[in-house]
Enzyme design. Sequence first.
Site, PDB file in Angstrom:
ATOM      1  CB  SER A  43      14.352 -38.642  50.915  1.00 27.92           C
ATOM      2  OG  SER A  43      13.092 -37.996  50.888  1.00 27.92           O
ATOM      3  CE  LYS A  65      15.971 -44.085  49.826  1.00 27.82           C
ATOM      4  NZ  LYS A  65      15.932 -44.431  51.258  1.00 27.82           N
ATOM      5  CE  LYS A 104       3.283 -47.214  37.327  1.00 25.70           C
ATOM      6  NZ  LYS A 104       3.122 -48.609  37.056  1.00 25.70           N
ATOM      7  CG  HIS A 159       3.634 -50.264  32.403  1.00 26.72           C
ATOM      8  ND1 HIS A 159       4.168 -49.008  32.284  1.00 26.72           N
ATOM      9  CD2 HIS A 159       3.711 -50.576  33.728  1.00 26.72           C
ATOM     10  CE1 HIS A 159       4.554 -48.578  33.475  1.00 26.72           C
ATOM     11  NE2 HIS A 159       4.281 -49.510  34.367  1.00 26.72           N
ATOM     12  CE  LYS A 199      -1.610 -64.462  31.615  1.00 24.31           C
ATOM     13  NZ  LYS A 199      -1.675 -65.935  31.551  1.00 24.31           N
ATOM     14  CE  LYS A 208       0.973 -54.819  42.501  1.00 25.07           C
ATOM     15  NZ  LYS A 208       2.447 -54.662  42.483  1.00 25.07           N
ATOM     16  NE  ARG A 267      12.672 -64.719  28.306  1.00 23.47           N
ATOM     17  CZ  ARG A 267      13.130 -65.894  27.902  1.00 23.47           C
ATOM     18  NH1 ARG A 267      12.305 -66.897  27.715  1.00 23.47           N
ATOM     19  NH2 ARG A 267      14.413 -66.090  27.689  1.00 23.47           N
TER      20      ARG A 267
END
Lengths: 536, 593
Positions: free
Chosen positions: A58, A63, A193, A285, A378, A381, A420
């Site tokens: 859920s 989802k 993670k 990542h 680098k 957010k 990219r």
Amino acid sequence: MQDGAMATTATPIENETPFKRLKDGLLSVPSSIEYNEPVALDINEKESAVSITVVGASGDLAKKKIFPALFALYYEDCLPKHFTVYGYARSKMTDAELRNMVSKTLTCRIDKRENCSEKMEQFLKRCFYHSGQYDSQENFAELDKKLKEHEGGRVSNRLFYLSIPPNIFIDSVRCASLSASSGNGWTRVIVEKPFGRDSESSAALTKALKQYLEEDQIFRIDHYLGKELVENLSVLRFSNLIFEPLWSRQYIRNVQLIFSEDFGTEGRGGYFDNYGIIRDIMQNHLLQILALFAMETPVSLDAEDIRNEKVKVLRSMRPLQLENVVVGQYKSHTKGGVTYPAYTDDKTVPKDSLTPTFAAAAVFIDNARWDGVPFLVKAGKALHTKRAEIRVQFRHVPGNLYNRNFGTDLDRATNELVIRVQPDEAIYLKINNKVPGLGMRLDRSNLNLHYAARYSKEIPDAYERLLLDAIAGERRLFIRSDELDAAWALFTPLLKELEEKKIIPEYYPHGSRGPVGAHYLAARYNVRWGDVGADQ
Amino acid sequence: MASQFGYCSSSSTTFTPSSFKNETHLSSRFNIVPRKSHSSTSISLIRLRIRPRKHFQLKSSSGHPLNAVSLQDGTAGVPLAKNDMEPQGKEESLPFSQSENVGPHLSITIVGASGDLAKKKIFPALFALYYEDWLPENFIVFGYARTKMTDEELRNMISRTLTCRIDQRENCEDKMDRFLKRCFYHSGQYDSEEHFAELNRKLQEKEAGKLSNRLFYLSIPPNIFVNVVKCASLRASSTSGWTRVIVEKPFGRDSESSGELTRCLKLYLTEDQIFRIDHYLGKELVENLSVLRFSNLVFEPLWSRNYIRNVQLIFSEDFGTEGRGGYFDNYGIIRDIMQNHLLQILALFAMETPVSLDAEDIRNEKVKVLRSMRPLQLEDVAVGQYKGHSKGGKSYPAYTDDPTVPNNSLTPTFAAAALFINNARWDGVPFLMKAGKALHTKRAEIRVQFRHVPGNLYKRNFGTDLDKATNDLVLRVQPDEAIYLKINNKVPGLGMRLDRSDLNLLYRARYSREIPDAYERLLLDAVEGERRLFIRSDELDAAWALFTPLLKELEQKKIVPELYPYGSRGPVGAHYLAAKHNVRWGDLSGEDS
């Protein structure tokens, strides 16, 4: 078999120990029988069934990503003939309710819409739900019964996707492995993670998981490794003659790995605040991409060969030093009448949080190939753009005949290879070129490969690839525990120091290009960030 | 045939003392200008440039200190950076004021003004230069030919071929009118000193006593080259500035006739007055070749036999001689395209890094390449000739259907050749050349095929022939200029399929400016004394030395060309030639054509 070329055909099973219970020896399930005839499992793919259980069905990830990815695989005929999908969570829900919930997020590929709703229905018919506690062996035993019904006596292979908070990883793994492991096929568990928050907690998690699972049953997902262009990185390097000769300190001046999001935590900072951007993006990542980028040529494309090379890179790296890192946190910013909140305005974040939402770091690989080449990493957010890319800046041409055309700083006109990753996948190589016309003016043009222009196919989501690989037992894109250890070893001292010294992050406005400290960090190593240059 | 190529007006073999005298007389004429005044003008010229040209800033002309004529010649309009100025100018105050409006006068005479090349290329190129303000303030253009014509008629004739750049149409009409006002015509015989003396008088009138530089463009058949040069140099040389002569191919038809032509030209001109044009060297992407190689780190490490498997130079036209085969039939495609255009590109491609971008440095390196090459062998060559072909109800003529071509002509309209450069960089790397008329497409390109990846991890994705999936670098010179690099790339999607994609630079998409015609660049360079793109006589000799034995053998043995249909991809012999050297033609591979 392991070669990616085969991945689409979804070959199952290699000779892995089917499951951990053998070792535990606690259970009376006739495991020894299968152990004696593991070949039988491999023989007839058609007679085997795959049951995929999404634990935490859920939740948001399930989802938004997992169910749609499973549907896409089904849609493209990549799943085995006999498969069922089970949602498992604490909420009370019927199968129909689950299907209803799932159906809202399924989409078909843009480029082939035929039979879409039909396929959707067929897929949904294979989806079921079982409600249970995450730490209840009993509930998992019930699940096991239901799974067996669906498997109908076929060889059963079971994949558990743990889409749950880390604090209940172990409980679920214990219950699933003890009560719902496959009796005669493989059992695999995908975990996401965070894998701990430092060397110690990560090791503790690994140790706990290994009480119930073998290393090769554990599929640690890093969904960045499933991105199309990250997959392509090795293809570029190893199947083109023109790149490999350039791939070293002799020609490469620096490498930049850049990740930025154009939104903040948006009311979901509770989890993030406990980890921060370094753990959330950089240590996994970006570091994984770096390892793939910098590794030596593996013996083959087999998972173990590739991961061996990646570990070597990680172990050749210097642990990060505080002075090679800049941390930042976004503050509120008003632009065009709209006010964007600060990180600490998020209700789920403590007012005095020092958690970095931005970090830049210079890392070094002390091996023969990369000695002295700065790798600048680098991540942030609430920046001005959403982007993930790899930039390779080459050295300037020694004894350049065209020196005078370049002004005083030759490094401003070097070749640059940009991969990219998102959005709008592309590869381009910046070259110096003569501006057409009389006279001799040079400029930097791109040799360009723009995916949207070249490939009409929609690019699959990273989760599709990774789920498919897990089903096929292809481990190339999953993190091995020694990789994880090596990755934490690089970051743990730094993270501890940041927290112990309560280093205050440099504040940057929401939607800006990040703290200027990142430029000074780059300048120290004679690097200019390629993504915030004027020609971007 | 040989008689046709006796270039000198006097008997080509006997060199009379009088002709020597004549020569010395000439050179003294050329040297009338005292050194001082020359150098000072060059300074003033520097300051008076209408528009500084961001060129290489070469000191090419003044880099010729030993040659008397080069002094005269050195007034080139190359803008020297101030600190690059030669100190010579300080000896004397400048004869010309430094005001903006006065500069040396430039007279451009197009000999053969009524010809096709003049109409289609030279006048339009001059206009384009004028339009973009590249020409000096004071210039005039004189047409010279045998036809009787008034100035007005000439203007009328050329006005039809002038066009403005597509991207900047403002003032076009206006500019055309002003340009045409500077165009004049003088009718005269090509071998009449008297007529050239008349031209000289007219030029002097226009020049009105200013320091004047004169450029002659010989747009005439080769058999009258020397006559014109003699008359022009004796009667119409500049007395105060430089005199330069642009000549176009053919420069002879073999080593001997070329040597003879050079010798005859040099009776009247010094080497650095002669500008041998090869208009392919003026093409944008040929110019860019050196930029790509020498200003990008990523290419130079790959530029050798270690990484390059073969190089292909491809030229094709999609039309035949179309009733103009008379000239062509005497030369053939090898002399017409290969020995000059393609070989020049090859030399630029393969040369070592020059000491500088100066003309002499570059040409020195080019000569070294040419001299390291093996002369062509008959077995390294495939020749072809197009035959008639009917397609979609339309029939295309054979080469020998051309009324100006003998019916039994064996002249090749197509040739493919494998060449080798026996030096450390290129030993064993085949350079394949291909040139043809009446093929399926119009194209000129350079293709570099790299070796396959040793120990390729993705072997199984490539099938059995690894060489079919190597990297290729393609420079498309025309049409539709582009640079692209073929790379192996993963096809997006689940699984691991590889394909070859292009890292692409399509000029049309990147640069909105119209690309200037090769003639514009070359004319401008000649005006400025920039010799980089012109052929030096030793280059010419070396080029002929490579091809002459082959050409002789072809003719002596009367090698019959392989016939190919008009509009086809050329004779299959070209494929077998390539196969012999383990090469596949990149332009016919299916993915590209």
